[in-house]
Design an enzyme around this catalytic site. Structure first.
Site, PDB file in Angstrom:
ATOM      1  N   LYS A   1       0.834  -1.215   0.000  1.00 30.65           N
ATOM      2  CA  LYS A   1       0.000   0.000   0.000  1.00 30.65           C
ATOM      3  C   LYS A   1       0.867   1.264   0.000  1.00 30.65           C
ATOM      4  O   LYS A   1       0.634   2.218  -0.762  1.00 30.65           O
ATOM      5  CB  LYS A   1      -0.900  -0.026   1.243  1.00 30.65           C
ATOM      6  CG  LYS A   1      -1.565   1.275   1.572  1.00 30.65           C
ATOM      7  CD  LYS A   1      -2.654   1.608   0.593  1.00 30.65           C
ATOM      8  CE  LYS A   1      -3.194   2.987   0.838  1.00 30.65           C
ATOM      9  NZ  LYS A   1      -4.417   3.242   0.136  1.00 30.65           N
TER      10      LYS A   1
ATOM     11  N   CYS B   1      -3.885  10.730   1.546  1.00 36.44           N
ATOM     12  CA  CYS B   1      -3.194   9.458   1.303  1.00 36.44           C
ATOM     13  C   CYS B   1      -1.807   9.688   0.726  1.00 36.44           C
ATOM     14  O   CYS B   1      -0.800   9.378   1.337  1.00 36.44           O
ATOM     15  CB  CYS B   1      -4.020   8.607   0.344  1.00 36.44           C
ATOM     16  SG  CYS B   1      -5.718   8.488   0.876  1.00 36.44           S
TER      17      CYS B   1
HETATM   18  N1  SAJ Z   1      -2.245  14.797  -8.800  1.00 34.81           N
HETATM   19  C1  SAJ Z   1      -1.416  15.588  -9.594  1.00 34.81           C
HETATM   20  N2  SAJ Z   1      -1.044  15.122 -10.829  1.00 34.81           N
HETATM   21  C2  SAJ Z   1      -1.478  13.903 -11.292  1.00 34.81           C
HETATM   22  C3  SAJ Z   1      -2.316  13.105 -10.480  1.00 34.81           C
HETATM   23  C4  SAJ Z   1      -2.689  13.590  -9.234  1.00 34.81           C
HETATM   24  O1  SAJ Z   1      -1.001  16.686  -9.199  1.00 34.81           O
HETATM   25  O2  SAJ Z   1      -1.120  13.558 -12.435  1.00 34.81           O
HETATM   26  C5  SAJ Z   1      -2.643  15.280  -7.472  1.00 34.81           C
HETATM   27  C6  SAJ Z   1      -4.152  15.489  -7.315  1.00 34.81           C
HETATM   28  O3  SAJ Z   1      -4.534  16.741  -7.828  1.00 34.81           O
HETATM   29  C7  SAJ Z   1      -4.305  15.372  -5.814  1.00 34.81           C
HETATM   30  C8  SAJ Z   1      -3.248  14.347  -5.424  1.00 34.81           C
HETATM   31  O4  SAJ Z   1      -2.341  14.289  -6.512  1.00 34.81           O
HETATM   32  O5  SAJ Z   1      -4.010  16.599  -5.177  1.00 34.81           O
HETATM   33  C9  SAJ Z   1      -3.777  12.956  -5.124  1.00 34.81           C
HETATM   34  O6  SAJ Z   1      -4.790  12.599  -6.064  1.00 34.81           O
HETATM   35  P1  SAJ Z   1      -4.886  11.144  -6.713  1.00 34.81           P
HETATM   36  O7  SAJ Z   1      -6.052  11.116  -7.621  1.00 34.81           O
HETATM   37  O8  SAJ Z   1      -3.573  10.762  -7.289  1.00 34.81           O
HETATM   38  O9  SAJ Z   1      -5.078  10.165  -5.474  1.00 34.81           O
HETATM   39  P2  SAJ Z   1      -6.085  10.076  -4.203  1.00 34.81           P
HETATM   40  O10 SAJ Z   1      -5.375  10.653  -3.022  1.00 34.81           O
HETATM   41  O11 SAJ Z   1      -7.440  10.577  -4.508  1.00 34.81           O
HETATM   42  O12 SAJ Z   1      -6.190   8.471  -4.041  1.00 34.81           O
HETATM   43  C10 SAJ Z   1      -4.990   7.717  -3.926  1.00 34.81           C
HETATM   44  C11 SAJ Z   1      -5.092   6.536  -4.889  1.00 34.81           C
HETATM   45  N3  SAJ Z   1      -3.803   5.875  -4.975  1.00 34.81           N
HETATM   46  C12 SAJ Z   1      -3.182   5.653  -6.171  1.00 34.81           C
HETATM   47  O13 SAJ Z   1      -3.667   5.998  -7.224  1.00 34.81           O
HETATM   48  C13 SAJ Z   1      -1.884   4.923  -6.134  1.00 34.81           C
HETATM   49  C14 SAJ Z   1      -6.159   5.551  -4.416  1.00 34.81           C
HETATM   50  O14 SAJ Z   1      -6.197   4.397  -5.210  1.00 34.81           O
HETATM   51  C15 SAJ Z   1      -5.876   5.159  -2.956  1.00 34.81           C
HETATM   52  O15 SAJ Z   1      -6.870   4.256  -2.451  1.00 34.81           O
HETATM   53  C16 SAJ Z   1      -5.915   6.407  -2.118  1.00 34.81           C
HETATM   54  O16 SAJ Z   1      -4.861   7.281  -2.576  1.00 34.81           O
HETATM   55  C17 SAJ Z   1      -5.710   6.020  -0.658  1.00 34.81           C
HETATM   56  O17 SAJ Z   1      -6.709   5.990   0.084  1.00 34.81           O
HETATM   57  O18 SAJ Z   1      -4.585   5.663  -0.282  1.00 34.81           O
END
Ligand code: SAJ
Length: 435
Positions: free
Chosen positions: A219, A273
């Site tokens: 994780k 996360c």
């Molecule tokens: N972000 C960027 N650029 C990107 C992708 C995301 O700046 O290309 C930013 C988003 O704007 C946001 C942050 O990253 O601020 C996180 O967003 P996210 O969509 O990447 O992830 P979360 O936090 O919504 O969910 C993540 C997911 N983990 C992964 O994709 C590896 C989800 O599957 C997990 O279950 C979750 O964390 C968790 O609970 O751990």
């Protein structure tokens, strides 16, 4: 000693009714399993028992209302006897970035009195390596009449213990709870097999078995992988800004390579996360986790870089409008949530940036956030929540922080005089018509 017959789960207790626990409890109950949800917050318990929810997640209200009405889900503050206990409590970090396991420990101590031979305990909370072993330690101390599994002994324990991390994406939780594959790490292989039996009651994805330590770091690895890749994109955006190159065009072109897939730069990394979990690796192995730490630092420093860009935009605006003073410059922030199309502002870089501007800018600050009905307390009195149409005609500097779908229609109609700081690259996809 446990026997090998697959005993059905007649009652499951879900401890912690937050973003993961409540949807999981509701989905289990929708499979006609009697679910007892446990939470230390009386308001949460009352809200759920009245068929309502205290968090925002699409369609969760409908499922919770249905299972509570059918009597399949009931919330309580004190754990009751059950065949399986699924722990989904917060694991925040402390000042030194070490995980705070106090909620996990409290949950274990709360279920200890009602444990009986043959029960299954699963930890879902994101946790540092070794946490599942700590559960065995804590419970062995509390219930000396029961034998708990440890990494060495396989067949003599009375209780099954496993670690199975949640991996669902906020905004898509109900779908992903069912469709995602699960990593199930048992304290022993028999523990893992028993946990698979529980997940198979509602998971359509595959269940992969491993040991608890591997599941714990799996994780942390998934979220660190994403953090490192976002940090790469964020660092590129800063390099490109210095070199006067459009980073979004660059990434689009580089991603045409068959083995390159760069993520998107943004104002920083938010949510509860990705901005947190990598620290659990760094704090355990600070010497070794150099790249993971640097990625955290790169992403955490991005909001301050954005604030500097806004200051520069104000200077540029004043140069072109010399009759105005800085206190007459109106800044508008588009979006406050931690990512697009959700309500959640936890660890939001957009919110951090808006707060910083509100505290330092003498002129008007407008916030456009269609997912909020009122401003967070930190912005009340120093910023104004506006509708997008009203803000856009009055603003001098437009700061694009979140790419909500509902914003798309205005991107091509930003007034010509307006300076834009675009942290999400939306103007690359939706060029300004009158710029
Ligand atoms: N972000 C960027 N650029 C990107 C992708 C995301 O700046 O290309 C930013 C988003 O704007 C946001 C942050 O990253 O601020 C996180 O967003 P996210 O969509 O990447 O992830 P979360 O936090 O919504 O969910 C993540 C997911 N983990 C992964 O994709 C590896 C989800 O599957 C997990 O279950 C979750 O964390 C968790 O609970 O751990």
């Amino acid at each position: 000693m446990l026997n090998d017959d697959p005993v059905p789960f007649l009652k499951v207790s879900v401890v912690g009714l937050g973003y993961i626990g409540l949807p999981t409890a509701a989905v289990l109950a929708s499979r006609k399993i009697q679910v007892s949800g446990v939470d230390v917050n009386e308001n949460v318990v009352e809200t759920i028992n009245s068929g309502n929810i205290h968090i925002v997640e699409p369609e969760l209200d409908i499922v919770v209302h249905a299972v509570v009405t059918e009597g399949l889900l009931q919330a309580t503050m004190v754990p009751q006897a059950a065949d399986a206990f699924l722990i989904a409590v917060p694991t925040p970090f402390q000042e030194n970035h070490h995980a705070d396991l106090s909620y996990v420990k409290s949950a274990c101590l709360a279920i200890a009195p009602v444990l009986k031979k043959g029960d299954l305990i699963i930890l879902e909370s994101t946790s540092p390596v070794g946490t599942t072993e700590k559960i065995t330690e804590w419970l062995s101390h509390e219930r000396q009449d029961l034998v708990f599994p440890n990494l060495q002994q396989n067949n003599t324990a009375d209780i099954y213990i496993a670690y199975c991390p949640e991996r669902v994406l906020p905004g898509h939780i109900l779908r992903e709870l069912v469709s995602n594959d699960r990593i199930i790490g048992g304290m022993t292989p028999r523990c893992a097999h028993r946990a698979v039996q529980l997940y198979k009651t509602f998971v359509d994805g595959e269940c992969f078995i491993t040991d608890a330590r591997t599941a714990e770091i799996c994780k942390l690895t998934e979220n660190s992988f994403r953090d490192v890749n976002i940090a790469f994109a964020n660092e590129l955006s800063i390099i490109c800004d210095k070199l006067n190159i459009n980073v979004w065009e660059l990434i689009t072109l580089a991603n045409r390579h068959p083995r390159v897939n760069i993520l998107q730069p943004g104002p920083g990394v938010g949510g509860h996360c990705i901005a947190v979990d990598p620290w659990f690796i760094v704090s355990q192995l600070p010497e070794e986790a150099r790249l993971i730490r640097t990625a955290r630092e790169v992403n955490d420093s991005k909001p301050a870089w954005v604030v500097e860009k806004v200051k520069q935009a104000v200077v540029d605006f004043l140069r072109e409008n010399p009759t105005k003073t800085v206190n007459e410059v109106t800044i508008t922030c588009l979006g406050l949530t931690f990512k697009e199309n959700i309500v959640d502002t936890r660890e939001s870089p957009a919110l951090k940036i808006a707060e910083e501007i509100a505290q330092n800018h003498g002129g008007p600050l407008f916030i456009v956030e269609p997912y909020l009905t009122y401003l967070p307390p930190s912005l009340q009195g120093i910023a104004e929540l506006k509708l997008i149409g009203d803000a856009i005609v009055e603003t001098d500097v437009l700061l694009i922080l979140v790419e909500h779908n509902v914003f798309y229609s205005i991107f091509s109609n930003i007034p010509k005089h307006c300076k834009v700081v675009d942290t999400r690259g939306v103007l690359f996809d939706h060029p300004r018509e009158n710029a």
